[in-house]
Scaffold this active site. Structure first.
Site, PDB file in Angstrom:
ATOM      1  N   PRO A 149       0.703  -1.286  -0.010  1.00 15.20           N
ATOM      2  CA  PRO A 149       0.106   0.030   0.065  1.00 15.20           C
ATOM      3  C   PRO A 149       0.734   1.206   0.045  1.00 15.20           C
ATOM      4  CG  PRO A 149       0.137  -0.973   2.183  1.00 15.20           C
ATOM      5  CD  PRO A 149       0.855  -1.835   1.351  1.00 15.20           C
ATOM      6  N   CYS A 150       1.424   1.619  -1.008  1.00 10.65           N
ATOM      7  CA  CYS A 150       2.210   2.888  -1.287  1.00 10.65           C
ATOM      8  C   CYS A 150       1.367   4.239  -0.934  1.00 10.65           C
ATOM      9  CB  CYS A 150       3.084   2.785  -2.547  1.00 10.65           C
ATOM     10  SG  CYS A 150       1.942   2.513  -4.053  1.00 10.65           S
ATOM     11  N   HIS A 151      -0.011   3.778  -1.428  1.00 11.52           N
ATOM     12  CA  HIS A 151      -0.782   4.910  -1.083  1.00 11.52           C
ATOM     13  C   HIS A 151      -0.945   5.330   0.045  1.00 11.52           C
ATOM     14  CE1 HIS A 151      -3.366   1.298  -0.712  1.00 11.52           C
ATOM     15  NE2 HIS A 151      -3.928   2.140   0.087  1.00 11.52           N
TER      16      HIS A 151
END
Length: 181
Positions: A149-151
């Protein structure tokens, strides 16, 4: 005479509320195949660069049977922001990358759903205080969007910055997960 081998990767597409999402698998020893790339379908330049760097010559063929991870993505985008929470570190994922990239991507998976962290905080957690920009670059090379989950990584001032899929998508994902209102 040397012959070049072309790696055959399979793919499937999922329609989501914010655009088509592409899943790419490396078929191998397991029946399901390992997920090597997951991102929005319009990220073709990013996808091409990542896969070419990893495989050299490759071709994509549509997958005939749905991969078991597909259902998790469908649940995630439909209503279940926690669809990947129970997915273990030993899941059939193969992002490739250097040891450093893999450490960053593993650290990203430890950010709980519904929360965010800053690039600086992530760098400090990895023992690389002051390396926020380097961590940001590695974050941007993440080939397994949503699962990694780079977001959930935001600017130190709380701004939504640095998402390859666009700030509008990042905002949708964080709202979907309850991290912002």
């Amino acid at each position: 005479m040397t012959t070049l081998t072309e790696t055959v990767l399979s793919y499937e597409t999922i329609e989501t509320p914010i655009d088509a999402f592409l899943l790419i698998y490396e078929e191998g020893d397991t029946a399901a195949g390992a997920l090597v790339y997951a991102d929005f379908n319009d990220q073709s330049a990013r996808r091409q660069a990542h896969l070419a760097r990893r495989y050299g010559s490759f071709k994509l063929e549509q997958r005939h049977a749905a991969h078991p991870l597909r259902m998790r993505f469908e649940r995630y985008f439909a209503c279940d922001a926690h669809a990947f929470d129970a997915l273990g570190q030993d899941a059939n994922l193969s992002p490739g990358g250097s040891d450093t990239q893999q450490r960053v991507w593993t650290a990203l998976r430890s950010i709980p759903t519904g929360t965010t962290t800053s690039y600086g905080e992530l760098a400090a957690r990895l023992g690389r205080k002051g390396a926020a920009r380097a961590i940001g670059r590695i974050n941007g090379q993440n080939p397994l969007s949503i699962i990694v989950p780079c977001h959930r990584v935001i600017g130190a001032n709380g701004n939504l910055v640095g998402y390859a899929g666009g700030v509008e998508r990042k905002e949708w994902l964080l709202r979907h997960e309850g991290a912002i209102h």
